[in-house]
Design a protein around this motif. Structure first.
Motif, PDB file in Angstrom:
ATOM      1  N   ASN A   1      18.079 -26.157 -10.669  1.00 53.41           N
ATOM      2  CA  ASN A   1      19.017 -26.808 -11.576  1.00 53.41           C
ATOM      3  C   ASN A   1      19.834 -27.854 -10.838  1.00 53.41           C
ATOM      4  OD1 ASN A   1      21.064 -27.517 -13.354  1.00 53.41           O
ATOM      5  ND2 ASN A   1      21.280 -25.452 -14.161  1.00 53.41           N
ATOM      6  N   VAL A   2      19.727 -29.089 -11.270  1.00 57.75           N
ATOM      7  CA  VAL A   2      20.422 -30.186 -10.605  1.00 57.75           C
ATOM      8  C   VAL A   2      21.934 -29.967 -10.578  1.00 57.75           C
ATOM      9  CG1 VAL A   2      20.563 -31.551 -12.724  1.00 57.75           C
ATOM     10  CG2 VAL A   2      20.607 -32.692 -10.509  1.00 57.75           C
ATOM     11  N   TYR A   3      22.455 -29.295 -11.580  1.00 56.39           N
ATOM     12  CA  TYR A   3      23.910 -29.118 -11.678  1.00 56.39           C
ATOM     13  C   TYR A   3      24.444 -28.055 -10.723  1.00 56.39           C
ATOM     14  CZ  TYR A   3      23.263 -31.988 -15.770  1.00 56.39           C
ATOM     15  OH  TYR A   3      22.924 -33.023 -16.611  1.00 56.39           O
ATOM     16  N   ASP A   4      23.577 -27.319 -10.091  1.00 58.53           N
ATOM     17  CA  ASP A   4      24.003 -26.309  -9.119  1.00 58.53           C
ATOM     18  C   ASP A   4      24.310 -26.900  -7.748  1.00 58.53           C
ATOM     19  OD1 ASP A   4      21.733 -23.700 -10.325  1.00 58.53           O
ATOM     20  OD2 ASP A   4      23.750 -24.285 -10.969  1.00 58.53           O
ATOM     21  N   TYR A   5      23.959 -28.156  -7.531  1.00 58.41           N
ATOM     22  CA  TYR A   5      24.098 -28.769  -6.209  1.00 58.41           C
ATOM     23  C   TYR A   5      25.345 -29.644  -6.181  1.00 58.41           C
ATOM     24  CZ  TYR A   5      19.550 -26.914  -5.205  1.00 58.41           C
ATOM     25  OH  TYR A   5      18.510 -26.048  -4.995  1.00 58.41           O
ATOM     26  N   ASN A   6      26.163 -29.470  -5.156  1.00 56.72           N
ATOM     27  CA  ASN A   6      27.442 -30.170  -5.138  1.00 56.72           C
ATOM     28  C   ASN A   6      27.506 -31.341  -4.166  1.00 56.72           C
ATOM     29  OD1 ASN A   6      27.294 -28.318  -3.051  1.00 56.72           O
ATOM     30  ND2 ASN A   6      29.422 -27.674  -3.188  1.00 56.72           N
ATOM     31  N   TYR A   7      26.503 -31.502  -3.319  1.00 58.81           N
ATOM     32  CA  TYR A   7      26.467 -32.668  -2.442  1.00 58.81           C
ATOM     33  C   TYR A   7      25.073 -33.307  -2.508  1.00 58.81           C
ATOM     34  CZ  TYR A   7      30.821 -30.918  -0.483  1.00 58.81           C
ATOM     35  OH  TYR A   7      32.109 -30.479  -0.326  1.00 58.81           O
ATOM     36  N   TRP A   8      25.086 -34.644  -2.566  1.00 57.77           N
ATOM     37  CA  TRP A   8      23.851 -35.406  -2.733  1.00 57.77           C
ATOM     38  C   TRP A   8      23.809 -36.579  -1.772  1.00 57.77           C
ATOM     39  CZ3 TRP A   8      20.058 -34.439  -6.507  1.00 57.77           C
ATOM     40  CH2 TRP A   8      20.357 -33.380  -7.385  1.00 57.77           C
ATOM     41  N   GLY A   9      22.590 -36.936  -1.376  1.00 59.42           N
ATOM     42  CA  GLY A   9      22.404 -38.164  -0.618  1.00 59.42           C
ATOM     43  C   GLY A   9      22.303 -39.359  -1.549  1.00 59.42           C
ATOM     44  N   GLN A  10      22.109 -40.526  -0.952  1.00 62.64           N
ATOM     45  CA  GLN A  10      22.070 -41.759  -1.733  1.00 62.64           C
ATOM     46  C   GLN A  10      20.679 -42.060  -2.282  1.00 62.64           C
ATOM     47  OE1 GLN A  10      21.751 -41.666   1.510  1.00 62.64           O
ATOM     48  NE2 GLN A  10      20.062 -43.075   1.932  1.00 62.64           N
ATOM     49  N   GLY A  11      19.683 -41.366  -1.769  1.00 68.24           N
ATOM     50  CA  GLY A  11      18.321 -41.527  -2.257  1.00 68.24           C
ATOM     51  C   GLY A  11      17.490 -42.485  -1.426  1.00 68.24           C
ATOM     52  N   THR A  12      16.190 -42.276  -1.455  1.00 67.72           N
ATOM     53  CA  THR A  12      15.250 -43.178  -0.785  1.00 67.72           C
ATOM     54  C   THR A  12      14.066 -43.401  -1.718  1.00 67.72           C
ATOM     55  OG1 THR A  12      13.980 -43.565   1.256  1.00 67.72           O
ATOM     56  CG2 THR A  12      14.025 -41.302   0.443  1.00 67.72           C
ATOM     57  N   GLN A  13      13.663 -44.661  -1.849  1.00 66.94           N
ATOM     58  CA  GLN A  13      12.616 -45.028  -2.801  1.00 66.94           C
ATOM     59  C   GLN A  13      11.236 -44.718  -2.225  1.00 66.94           C
ATOM     60  OE1 GLN A  13      12.817 -46.565  -6.053  1.00 66.94           O
ATOM     61  NE2 GLN A  13      10.630 -46.031  -6.033  1.00 66.94           N
TER      62      GLN A  13
END
Length: 123
Positions: free
Chosen positions: A106-118
């Protein structure tokens, strides 16, 4: 502050491989579950894979089982996603994320995220 920095994305032909990495700082990495999500244009974040704090337990989306492998190096505060046999439908921005305790999808369970890589896979 907490930072997650992804690297390793790029353009690859179908059937090729890429290895993503996510370096974490500002948190106690060895106590946290880590996961990879991806987001294609116009789509929501989809769970790709997750790994427990120890590395002893891994979870994969059905769409990537047998092709992707998640791993972590707690000494380097880094989680990896080895992607083999890539398909055009794997094209997306890939994000790493972290939460305490267990891996969830579940995406909403995660509280820290990176900026992403294509990641772009050409046919």
């Amino acid at each position: 502050q907490v930072q997650l920095v992804e690297a390793g994305g790029g353009l690859v032909q179908a059937g090729g491989s890429l290895r993503l990495s996510c370096a974490a700082s500002g948190l106690t990495f060895s106590t946290r579950a880590m996961a990879w999500f991806r987001q294609a244009p116009g789509e929501e974040h989809d769970f790709v894979s997750g790994i427990s704090w120890s590395g002893g337990s891994t979870v994969y989306a059905d769409s990537v089982k047998g092709r992707f492998t998640i791993s972590r190096d707690n000494a380097k505060n880094t989680v990896y996603l080895q992607m083999n046999s890539l398909k055009p439908e794997d094209t997306a921005v890939y994000y790493c994320a972290t939460r305490m305790r267990l891996v969830t999808k579940n995406v909403y369970d995660y509280n820290y995220w990176g900026q992403g890589t294509q990641v772009t896979v050409s046919s």
